[in-house]
Design a protein around this motif. Structure first.
Motif, short mmCIF file in Angstrom:
data_model
loop_
_atom_site.label_atom_id
_atom_site.label_comp_id
_atom_site.label_asym_id
_atom_site.label_seq_id
_atom_site.Cartn_x
_atom_site.Cartn_y
_atom_site.Cartn_z
N GLY A 52 0.80 -1.11 0.04
CA GLY A 52 0.02 0.03 0.03
C GLY A 52 0.80 1.39 0.21
N TYR A 53 2.03 1.30 1.09
CA TYR A 53 2.61 2.38 0.96
C TYR A 53 3.55 2.63 -0.46
CZ TYR A 53 5.23 5.98 3.75
OH TYR A 53 5.90 6.99 4.43
N ALA A 54 3.87 1.57 -1.11
CA ALA A 54 4.79 1.77 -2.19
C ALA A 54 3.91 2.18 -3.35
CB ALA A 54 5.12 0.50 -2.94
N ALA A 55 2.83 1.89 -3.24
CA ALA A 55 1.63 2.24 -4.46
C ALA A 55 1.33 3.80 -4.23
CB ALA A 55 0.41 1.42 -4.59
N CYS A 56 0.76 3.99 -2.94
CA CYS A 56 0.46 5.43 -2.55
C CYS A 56 1.76 6.44 -3.04
CB CYS A 56 0.03 5.32 -1.23
SG CYS A 56 -0.88 6.92 -0.89
N PHE A 57 2.84 5.94 -2.55
CA PHE A 57 4.02 6.93 -2.68
C PHE A 57 4.13 7.23 -4.20
CE2 PHE A 57 8.11 8.61 -2.48
CZ PHE A 57 8.27 9.42 -1.54
N GLY A 58 3.98 6.10 -4.95
CA GLY A 58 4.20 6.32 -6.46
C GLY A 58 3.50 7.29 -7.01
N SER A 59 1.93 7.41 -6.53
CA SER A 59 0.92 8.25 -7.10
C SER A 59 1.51 9.50 -6.55
CB SER A 59 -0.30 7.70 -6.58
OG SER A 59 -0.81 6.58 -7.15
N ALA A 60 1.85 9.73 -5.39
CA ALA A 60 2.13 11.08 -4.78
C ALA A 60 3.34 11.40 -5.66
CB ALA A 60 2.42 11.01 -3.50
N LEU A 61 4.23 10.81 -6.06
CA LEU A 61 5.41 10.97 -6.83
C LEU A 61 4.84 11.64 -8.31
CD1 LEU A 61 8.48 11.46 -7.04
CD2 LEU A 61 8.73 9.00 -8.01
N GLY A 62 4.00 10.83 -8.89
CA GLY A 62 3.57 11.15 -10.23
C GLY A 62 2.86 12.58 -10.14
N LEU A 63 2.09 12.76 -8.97
CA LEU A 63 1.24 14.14 -8.88
C LEU A 63 2.36 15.10 -8.76
CD1 LEU A 63 -1.51 15.56 -8.31
CD2 LEU A 63 -0.64 15.41 -5.62
N VAL A 64 3.35 15.15 -7.80
CA VAL A 64 4.32 16.33 -7.91
C VAL A 64 5.18 16.50 -9.07
CG1 VAL A 64 4.47 16.18 -5.35
CG2 VAL A 64 5.91 14.97 -6.40
N GLU A 114 11.24 14.22 -1.95
CA GLU A 114 10.85 14.84 -0.53
C GLU A 114 9.33 15.51 -0.66
OE1 GLU A 114 14.20 17.26 -0.16
OE2 GLU A 114 15.70 15.56 0.43
N GLN A 115 9.10 16.10 -1.95
CA GLN A 115 7.93 16.59 -1.89
C GLN A 115 6.88 15.61 -1.95
OE1 GLN A 115 8.06 18.76 -5.86
NE2 GLN A 115 8.98 20.46 -4.87
N ALA A 116 7.00 14.35 -2.40
CA ALA A 116 6.04 13.20 -2.39
C ALA A 116 5.82 12.89 -1.29
CB ALA A 116 6.62 12.05 -3.54
N HIS A 117 6.90 12.89 -0.48
CA HIS A 117 6.73 12.39 1.08
C HIS A 117 5.97 13.48 1.91
CE1 HIS A 117 7.87 10.37 4.62
NE2 HIS A 117 8.87 11.03 5.14
N GLN A 118 5.95 14.73 1.61
CA GLN A 118 4.91 15.67 2.11
C GLN A 118 3.37 15.33 1.53
OE1 GLN A 118 6.23 17.50 4.83
NE2 GLN A 118 7.92 16.19 4.08
N VAL A 119 3.31 14.62 0.36
CA VAL A 119 1.83 14.71 -0.22
C VAL A 119 1.26 13.48 0.38
CG1 VAL A 119 0.74 14.75 -2.26
CG2 VAL A 119 2.25 16.26 -1.80
N CYS A 120 2.12 12.28 0.28
CA CYS A 120 1.51 10.73 0.51
C CYS A 120 0.84 10.50 1.58
CB CYS A 120 2.60 10.01 0.36
SG CYS A 120 2.08 8.29 0.62
N PRO A 121 -0.40 10.23 1.58
CA PRO A 121 -1.47 9.86 2.78
C PRO A 121 -0.64 9.13 3.84
CG PRO A 121 -2.73 9.95 0.89
CD PRO A 121 -1.35 9.83 0.37
N TYR A 122 0.14 8.00 3.24
CA TYR A 122 0.84 6.89 4.11
C TYR A 122 2.11 7.74 4.88
CZ TYR A 122 -1.22 2.71 2.49
OH TYR A 122 -2.11 1.70 2.35
N SER A 123 2.87 8.61 4.31
CA SER A 123 3.72 9.38 4.86
C SER A 123 3.32 10.56 5.84
CB SER A 123 4.36 10.22 3.68
OG SER A 123 5.20 9.42 2.86
N ASN A 124 1.99 10.85 5.61
CA ASN A 124 1.35 11.96 6.51
C ASN A 124 1.12 11.26 7.79
OD1 ASN A 124 1.90 14.24 5.08
ND2 ASN A 124 0.17 14.00 4.04
N ALA A 125 0.68 9.95 7.51
CA ALA A 125 0.30 8.95 8.83
C ALA A 125 1.27 8.61 9.46
CB ALA A 125 -0.73 7.93 8.13
N THR A 126 2.51 8.46 8.88
CA THR A 126 3.59 7.62 9.75
C THR A 126 4.36 8.83 10.26
OG1 THR A 126 4.82 7.43 7.62
CG2 THR A 126 3.47 5.49 8.21
#
Length: 137
Positions: A52-64, A114-126
């Motif tokens: 879940g984290y890998a998929a979500c982070f990949g989407s956040a990276l695509g967004l940024v 680093e920007q994706a890490h600020q956007v990703c819901p998993y990153s924000n939750a952890t």
């Protein structure tokens, strides 16, 4: 926060049971990993969290990346989720290994991760709860 989507899953019998989503798309046997004394014949919560984290982070990276007009569509994210003793209980730690396309220079790639890490819901939750290391490859 108002939820746009809510996933629902039920697990029975803890780490030695079954996890099923409300829509039936996920239906998995669970088993304790061998390293924790189990037989390893099913998936475990750490694998599910990693996926879940890998998929979500990949989407956040695509967004940024789209926002910065940088094509990261061929990026791959590998999440390593470790579990170990922490005080009287257990804790988790995560390493996110982000493999970027060769067309993305190292500095730009690091900034996007680093920007994706600020956007990703998993990153924000952890954030502030577990150790998360970012590695850009």
């Amino acid at each position: 926060m108002d939820a746009i989507y809510t996933a629902v899953a039920t697990a029975t019998h803890g780490r030695e049971g079954r996890a099923v989503s409300s829509d039936g798309k996920v239906d998995l046997a669970l088993a304790m990993p061998v390293e924790l004394g189990g037989n390893g014949e099913g998936t475990n919560p750490e694998q599910l969290f990693a996926a879940g984290y890998a998929a979500c982070f990949g989407s956040a990276l695509g967004l940024v990346g789209r926002g910065a007009k940088v094509d990261v569509s061929d990026a791959a994210v590998t999440a390593e989720v470790g579990i170990g003793k922490q005080g009287e209980g257990f804790g988790l730690k995560v390493t996110l290994r982000v493999e970027l396309p060769d067309s993305v220079d190292a500095e730009t790639g690091r900034k996007l991760v680093e920007q994706a890490h600020q956007v990703c819901p998993y990153s924000n939750a952890t954030r502030g709860n577990i150790e998360v290391n970012l590695e850009v490859e």
